[in-house]
Design a protein around this motif. Sequence first.
Motif, PDB file in Angstrom:
ATOM      1  N   TRP A   1       0.856  -1.191   0.000  1.00  0.00           N
ATOM      2  CA  TRP A   1       0.000   0.000   0.000  1.00  0.00           C
ATOM      3  C   TRP A   1       0.894   1.244   0.000  1.00  0.00           C
ATOM      4  CZ3 TRP A   1      -3.318  -2.251   4.552  1.00  0.00           C
ATOM      5  CH2 TRP A   1      -4.203  -3.199   4.046  1.00  0.00           C
ATOM      6  N   ARG A   2       0.449   2.287  -0.715  1.00  0.00           N
ATOM      7  CA  ARG A   2       1.267   3.507  -0.763  1.00  0.00           C
ATOM      8  C   ARG A   2       0.766   4.569   0.203  1.00  0.00           C
ATOM      9  NH1 ARG A   2       0.831   5.391  -6.290  1.00  0.00           N
ATOM     10  NH2 ARG A   2      -1.027   4.138  -6.152  1.00  0.00           N
ATOM     11  N   ASN A   3      -0.567   4.675   0.345  1.00  0.00           N
ATOM     12  CA  ASN A   3      -1.109   5.659   1.292  1.00  0.00           C
ATOM     13  C   ASN A   3      -2.375   5.114   1.952  1.00  0.00           C
ATOM     14  OD1 ASN A   3      -0.508   8.735   1.887  1.00  0.00           O
ATOM     15  ND2 ASN A   3      -2.706   8.393   2.087  1.00  0.00           N
TER      16      ASN A   3
ATOM     17  N   VAL B   1       5.068   3.600   4.230  1.00  0.00           N
ATOM     18  CA  VAL B   1       3.722   3.859   3.697  1.00  0.00           C
ATOM     19  C   VAL B   1       3.254   5.230   4.192  1.00  0.00           C
ATOM     20  CG1 VAL B   1       1.305   3.062   3.784  1.00  0.00           C
ATOM     21  CG2 VAL B   1       3.173   1.398   3.640  1.00  0.00           C
ATOM     22  N   GLY B   2       2.662   6.027   3.311  1.00  0.00           N
ATOM     23  CA  GLY B   2       2.165   7.349   3.711  1.00  0.00           C
ATOM     24  C   GLY B   2       0.812   7.240   4.409  1.00  0.00           C
ATOM     25  N   VAL B   3       0.517   8.215   5.259  1.00  0.00           N
ATOM     26  CA  VAL B   3      -0.743   8.200   6.012  1.00  0.00           C
ATOM     27  C   VAL B   3      -1.431   9.558   5.906  1.00  0.00           C
ATOM     28  CG1 VAL B   3      -1.803   7.852   8.285  1.00  0.00           C
ATOM     29  CG2 VAL B   3       0.327   6.676   7.739  1.00  0.00           C
ATOM     30  N   THR B   4      -2.741   9.543   5.679  1.00  0.00           N
ATOM     31  CA  THR B   4      -3.538  10.744   5.925  1.00  0.00           C
ATOM     32  C   THR B   4      -4.359  10.446   7.168  1.00  0.00           C
ATOM     33  OG1 THR B   4      -3.685  11.131   3.560  1.00  0.00           O
ATOM     34  CG2 THR B   4      -5.187  12.385   4.970  1.00  0.00           C
ATOM     35  N   ALA B   5      -4.151  11.224   8.220  1.00  0.00           N
ATOM     36  CA  ALA B   5      -4.836  10.981   9.495  1.00  0.00           C
ATOM     37  C   ALA B   5      -5.888  12.056   9.717  1.00  0.00           C
ATOM     38  CB  ALA B   5      -3.827  10.971  10.637  1.00  0.00           C
TER      39      ALA B   5
ATOM     40  N   LYS C   1      -6.543   8.791  -5.338  1.00  0.00           N
ATOM     41  CA  LYS C   1      -5.876   7.483  -5.204  1.00  0.00           C
ATOM     42  C   LYS C   1      -4.918   7.452  -4.001  1.00  0.00           C
ATOM     43  CE  LYS C   1      -6.514   5.870  -9.918  1.00  0.00           C
ATOM     44  NZ  LYS C   1      -7.938   5.735  -9.596  1.00  0.00           N
ATOM     45  N   CYS C   2      -5.353   8.104  -2.928  1.00  0.00           N
ATOM     46  CA  CYS C   2      -4.544   8.128  -1.696  1.00  0.00           C
ATOM     47  C   CYS C   2      -5.195   7.300  -0.596  1.00  0.00           C
ATOM     48  CB  CYS C   2      -4.378   9.566  -1.213  1.00  0.00           C
ATOM     49  SG  CYS C   2      -3.289  10.512  -2.250  1.00  0.00           S
ATOM     50  N   ALA C   3      -6.050   6.355  -0.968  1.00  0.00           N
ATOM     51  CA  ALA C   3      -6.763   5.576   0.053  1.00  0.00           C
ATOM     52  C   ALA C   3      -6.674   4.086  -0.285  1.00  0.00           C
ATOM     53  CB  ALA C   3      -8.216   6.040   0.131  1.00  0.00           C
ATOM     54  N   ASP C   4      -5.496   3.509  -0.053  1.00  0.00           N
ATOM     55  CA  ASP C   4      -5.330   2.073  -0.321  1.00  0.00           C
ATOM     56  C   ASP C   4      -5.977   1.230   0.775  1.00  0.00           C
ATOM     57  OD1 ASP C   4      -3.894   2.540  -2.636  1.00  0.00           O
ATOM     58  OD2 ASP C   4      -2.012   2.782  -1.516  1.00  0.00           O
ATOM     59  N   ALA C   5      -6.136   1.804   1.968  1.00  0.00           N
ATOM     60  CA  ALA C   5      -6.793   1.064   3.058  1.00  0.00           C
ATOM     61  C   ALA C   5      -7.319   2.073   4.079  1.00  0.00           C
ATOM     62  CB  ALA C   5      -5.813   0.110   3.729  1.00  0.00           C
ATOM     63  N   PHE C   6      -8.367   1.651   4.805  1.00  0.00           N
ATOM     64  CA  PHE C   6      -9.003   2.493   5.830  1.00  0.00           C
ATOM     65  C   PHE C   6      -8.788   1.883   7.215  1.00  0.00           C
ATOM     66  CE2 PHE C   6     -12.740   4.325   3.085  1.00  0.00           C
ATOM     67  CZ  PHE C   6     -11.883   5.277   2.564  1.00  0.00           C
ATOM     68  N   TYR C   7      -8.608   2.762   8.198  1.00  0.00           N
ATOM     69  CA  TYR C   7      -8.500   2.338   9.599  1.00  0.00           C
ATOM     70  C   TYR C   7      -9.357   3.284  10.438  1.00  0.00           C
ATOM     71  CZ  TYR C   7      -4.257  -0.141   8.150  1.00  0.00           C
ATOM     72  OH  TYR C   7      -3.357  -0.968   7.531  1.00  0.00           O
TER      73      TYR C   7
ATOM     74  N   ILE D   1     -12.472  -0.766  -0.877  1.00  0.00           N
ATOM     75  CA  ILE D   1     -11.228  -0.449  -0.156  1.00  0.00           C
ATOM     76  C   ILE D   1     -11.165  -1.335   1.099  1.00  0.00           C
ATOM     77  CG2 ILE D   1     -10.014   1.369   1.146  1.00  0.00           C
ATOM     78  CD1 ILE D   1     -11.428   3.374  -0.767  1.00  0.00           C
ATOM     79  N   PRO D   2     -10.062  -2.046   1.341  1.00  0.00           N
ATOM     80  CA  PRO D   2      -9.981  -2.861   2.562  1.00  0.00           C
ATOM     81  C   PRO D   2      -9.966  -1.968   3.806  1.00  0.00           C
ATOM     82  CG  PRO D   2      -7.863  -2.838   1.406  1.00  0.00           C
ATOM     83  CD  PRO D   2      -8.840  -2.107   0.526  1.00  0.00           C
TER      84      PRO D   2
END
Length: 287
Positions: free
Chosen positions: A132-134, A159-163, A211-217, A237-238
């Motif tokens: 994953w990239r971001n 891996v980059g994060v948007t929080a 395309k900055c959302a490869d996965a959600f938490y 999106i996983p």
Amino acid sequence: MGEIFASAPFIVGKSEPSLVEADIPAQEAVCPVIAHDWVNDEYKHLVVAASPKALAVRPGQFFNLLCPSPDAGELWLRRPQSVYRIDGARGRIEFLYKCVGRGTRGLATLKRGDLLNIVGPLGIGFHLDPTWRNIVVLGRGVGLATLAPISQLAAGYGVGVTAILSARNRDLVMGDDLFAKVGTVVPVLDADRSSDVENVERILEGLIAAKCADAFYTCGSNRLMQLMKRLAWQHRIPGQVAMEQVMACGLGPCYVCVRTFEVNGRKELRRVCIEGPVFDLQEAVGW
Ligand SMILES: Cc1cc2nc3c(=O)[nH]c(=O)nc-3n(C[C@H](O)[C@H](O)[C@H](O)COP(=O)(O)OP(=O)(O)OC[C@H]3O[C@@H](n4cnc5c(N)ncnc54)[C@H](O)[C@@H]3O)c2cc1C
Ligand code: FES
């Protein structure tokens, strides 16, 4: 040698790691308090010296803390707290917790040099795919403490994060310093209504389009979890959610922490302490 069913607690600074401990996933340890400070009116930051076993904790896992009583009465049961930061170099783990009741008020009385008895690491932590990239992290309240160590996972894999950190006001935005090291922090506040679900949805849609959302938490808010679950489903999106639930043993046998999940259209009961606290976002049901 006979079978070993229980062992004395590991005393940090005194005990030597034994071969028996190498085989068990969790351990009772007595940890000296290194620092313990208020970060705002509601939250305290606790740093303890940790055993090698405790230092093996993964982001999203938790410890069950034996809090001192804040008054003359007994305090029954340990209180679960997820790890906030793992400082392997200095042999420390950190917690960030909100003072809400007798357990956390008792915990808040600990001073530097006091001893804290912890059991852990417990439960299943967050998963991160190094391809994953971001990733996007969305949390609120005590959920911010649980999500914060994802910044360490992300840093480890590049891996980059948007929080997106939701709070009543700026003072209650926590973990932003940790996330700022690995990506972009977007505080959303009740004070200026930027925390409204409609606005958070706009931000998430923008990240998906870019395309900055490869996965959600996510953790800490039912309405934000429902939003992320819906968008994750629509855009394939996983996602992962860390659930909170009142606990007793924290180890699996008492079933106090059972919640309902939905797996392939069927309702299932799962124990948050041992089958979680991190679950697949699409299997989580709101609260
Ligand atoms: C896996 C896990 C990780 C957690 N990590 C953190 C963390 O990193 N930081 C943090 O501040 N808190 C965290 N919590 C919540 C924390 O365990 C509770 O706030 C704490 O147990 C309350 O104990 P108390 O005796 O002070 O309050 P109590 O007197 O027991 O309760 C006071 C209030 O807190 C609520 N509460 C009690 N237990 C929980 C719980 N488990 N989850 C949600 N609300 C609860 C009660 O319903 C009540 O409204 C976590 C909980 C779980 C299950
Ligand atoms: S807290 Fe006892 S089974 Fe989960």
